[in-house]
Design a protein around this motif. Structure first.
Motif, PDB file in Angstrom:
ATOM      1  N   ALA A   1      -3.174  -7.494  -5.072  1.00 36.89           N
ATOM      2  CA  ALA A   1      -3.557  -6.277  -4.331  1.00 36.89           C
ATOM      3  C   ALA A   1      -3.041  -5.016  -5.022  1.00 36.89           C
ATOM      4  N   ALA A   2      -1.849  -5.096  -5.628  1.00 42.21           N
ATOM      5  CA  ALA A   2      -1.267  -3.905  -6.275  1.00 42.21           C
ATOM      6  C   ALA A   2      -2.145  -3.437  -7.431  1.00 42.21           C
ATOM      7  N   VAL A   3      -2.627  -4.383  -8.211  1.00 41.88           N
ATOM      8  CA  VAL A   3      -3.476  -4.032  -9.358  1.00 41.88           C
ATOM      9  C   VAL A   3      -4.863  -3.596  -8.867  1.00 41.88           C
ATOM     10  N   GLN A   4      -5.403  -4.320  -7.889  1.00 42.05           N
ATOM     11  CA  GLN A   4      -6.736  -3.979  -7.369  1.00 42.05           C
ATOM     12  C   GLN A   4      -6.762  -2.586  -6.770  1.00 42.05           C
ATOM     13  N   GLU A   5      -5.681  -2.228  -6.088  1.00 42.89           N
ATOM     14  CA  GLU A   5      -5.560  -0.899  -5.456  1.00 42.89           C
ATOM     15  C   GLU A   5      -5.755   0.204  -6.501  1.00 42.89           C
ATOM     16  N   VAL A   6      -5.136   0.043  -7.663  1.00 43.25           N
ATOM     17  CA  VAL A   6      -5.242   1.047  -8.736  1.00 43.25           C
ATOM     18  C   VAL A   6      -6.615   0.978  -9.388  1.00 43.25           C
ATOM     19  N   GLN A   7      -7.066  -0.248  -9.687  1.00 42.69           N
ATOM     20  CA  GLN A   7      -8.340  -0.386 -10.406  1.00 42.69           C
ATOM     21  C   GLN A   7      -9.531   0.057  -9.563  1.00 42.69           C
ATOM     22  N   SER A   8      -9.408  -0.081  -8.231  1.00 48.03           N
ATOM     23  CA  SER A   8     -10.525   0.335  -7.370  1.00 48.03           C
ATOM     24  C   SER A   8     -10.739   1.850  -7.435  1.00 48.03           C
ATOM     25  N   LYS A   9      -9.705   2.570  -7.864  1.00 49.60           N
ATOM     26  CA  LYS A   9      -9.834   4.036  -8.000  1.00 49.60           C
ATOM     27  C   LYS A   9     -10.203   4.427  -9.428  1.00 49.60           C
ATOM     28  N   ASN A  10     -10.485   3.430 -10.256  1.00 48.12           N
ATOM     29  CA  ASN A  10     -10.836   3.667 -11.654  1.00 48.12           C
ATOM     30  C   ASN A  10      -9.730   4.313 -12.476  1.00 48.12           C
ATOM     31  N   LEU A  11      -8.495   4.055 -12.097  1.00 50.47           N
ATOM     32  CA  LEU A  11      -7.351   4.617 -12.828  1.00 50.47           C
ATOM     33  C   LEU A  11      -6.818   3.588 -13.821  1.00 50.47           C
ATOM     34  N   ILE A  12      -6.096   4.067 -14.829  1.00 46.39           N
ATOM     35  CA  ILE A  12      -5.425   3.160 -15.762  1.00 46.39           C
ATOM     36  C   ILE A  12      -4.207   2.595 -15.035  1.00 46.39           C
ATOM     37  N   CYS A  13      -4.185   1.285 -14.877  1.00 47.66           N
ATOM     38  CA  CYS A  13      -3.100   0.651 -14.117  1.00 47.66           C
ATOM     39  C   CYS A  13      -1.867   0.465 -15.003  1.00 47.66           C
ATOM     40  N   LEU A  14      -0.745   1.060 -14.593  1.00 52.22           N
ATOM     41  CA  LEU A  14       0.517   0.943 -15.347  1.00 52.22           C
ATOM     42  C   LEU A  14       1.397  -0.115 -14.703  1.00 52.22           C
ATOM     43  N   LEU A  15       1.825  -1.085 -15.494  1.00 53.70           N
ATOM     44  CA  LEU A  15       2.732  -2.121 -14.983  1.00 53.70           C
ATOM     45  C   LEU A  15       4.071  -2.024 -15.702  1.00 53.70           C
ATOM     46  N   ASP A  16       5.152  -1.979 -14.937  1.00 55.64           N
ATOM     47  CA  ASP A  16       6.520  -1.989 -15.487  1.00 55.64           C
ATOM     48  C   ASP A  16       7.094  -3.364 -15.163  1.00 55.64           C
ATOM     49  N   ILE A  17       7.082  -4.256 -16.150  1.00 58.99           N
ATOM     50  CA  ILE A  17       7.507  -5.642 -15.883  1.00 58.99           C
ATOM     51  C   ILE A  17       8.426  -6.170 -16.990  1.00 58.99           C
ATOM     52  N   ASP A  18       9.143  -7.228 -16.680  1.00 57.72           N
ATOM     53  CA  ASP A  18      10.090  -7.779 -17.655  1.00 57.72           C
ATOM     54  C   ASP A  18       9.382  -8.721 -18.646  1.00 57.72           C
ATOM     55  N   MET A  19      10.184  -9.297 -19.539  1.00 55.15           N
ATOM     56  CA  MET A  19       9.666 -10.169 -20.602  1.00 55.15           C
ATOM     57  C   MET A  19       8.911 -11.393 -20.054  1.00 55.15           C
ATOM     58  N   GLN A  20       9.425 -11.971 -18.950  1.00 52.46           N
ATOM     59  CA  GLN A  20       8.738 -13.131 -18.360  1.00 52.46           C
ATOM     60  C   GLN A  20       7.368 -12.719 -17.847  1.00 52.46           C
TER      61      GLN A  20
END
Ligand SMILES: Nc1nc2c(ncn2[C@@H]2O[C@H](COP(=O)(O)OP(=O)(O)O)[C@@H](O)[C@H]2O)c(=O)[nH]1
Ligand SMILES: Nc1ncnc2c1ncn2[C@@H]1O[C@H](COP(=O)(O)OP(=O)(O)O)[C@@H](O)[C@H]1O
Length: 207
Positions: free
Chosen positions: A96-115
């Motif tokens: 849902a977090a990614v879909q929320e951003v992509q549904s607005k046609n925005l570049i989705c930024l993810l801040d995540i660790d190595m895993q």
């Protein structure tokens, strides 16, 4: 099937961007700067975490703060693209977090660790992978201490993990772009340069 899902991820909007790097390197600082300068271009993928909010952090903005039971139930239910244990807490990117951003046609930024980087590579998200690295371990430690958010125990855990994350970033093909965050303005300029084509595409569509 794979072709269809790839097509879907292309149709779903611009290419997402994953930012990864050791705790305290300056990922949040750089991403916040980017979102402020390019409002309406980028959207942040708001992760779930079981860690407690720090002073100034807001639920539903920085993270969705949840209990381990709630988070585990979501993972078991298939609600997450990826999840990982980091320094004694669970973190994860919900669909849902990614879909929320992509549904607005925005570049989705993810801040995540190595895993998270490793697990996202197994999905169809197909983002650009950017590694943010410190000039040295000493400077990283200084920044983490200066932020005043960690106990000594948490700080030591993060520094241990940082060594592993820094080794991983050197693996060939692990990242598309590596940026050393020494001087903040220089690192920010390099980040913008790495993203300039994607930024241009989004601005062209929305104007
Ligand atoms: N795999 C994964 N890692 C995450 C996620 N959200 C945050 N992280 C990572 O978890 C680590 C700890 O984050 P945080 O507690 O906010 O501390 P900080 O990096 O020191 O600001 C960082 O490496 C983040 O990039 C997520 O959804 N999935
Ligand atoms: N280039 C830089 N030079 C000096 N301090 C920095 C720089 N980049 C970030 N910082 C500081 O370092 C600390 C950690 O940055 P932060 O963005 O919270 O890191 P991360 O999100 O990677 O854990 C913060 O106090 C931030 O203000």
């Amino acid at each position: 099937m794979r072709h269809f899902s790839r097509l879907f991820s292309v149709m779903a909007g611009p290419r997402p961007v994953v930012c990864s790097g050791p705790s305290g390197v300056g990922k949040s600082t750089l991403l916040k700067k980017l979102m402020k300068e390019y409002e309406g271009v980028f959207g942040f993928s708001i992760s779930h975490t079981t860690r407690k909010p720090r002073p100034g952090e807001q639920n539903g903005i920085d993270y969705h703060y949840v209990t381990r039971d709630v988070m585990q139930a979501g993972i078991d239910n298939g609600d997450f693209i990826e999840s990982a244990e980091f320094s004694g807490n669970l973190y994860g990117t919900s669909k849902a977090a990614v879909q929320e951003v992509q549904s607005k046609n925005l570049i989705c930024l993810l801040d995540i660790d190595m895993q998270g980087v490793k697990n996202i590579k197994k999905t169809d998200l197909n983002p650009m992978f950017i590694s943010i690295q410190p000039p040295s371990m000493e400077i990283l430690e200084k920044r983490l201490r200066g932020r005043k958010t960690e106990s000594e125990e948490s700080l030591q855990k993060r520094l241990q993990t940082a060594k592993i994350e820094m080794e991983f970033s050197k693996e060939p093909g692990a990242f598309d772009v590596i940026i050393i965050n020494d001087n903040l303005d220089d690192a920010y300029a390099k980040l913008k340069d790495a993203l300039k084509e994607e930024i241009h595409k989004v601005k062209k569509v929305s104007s």
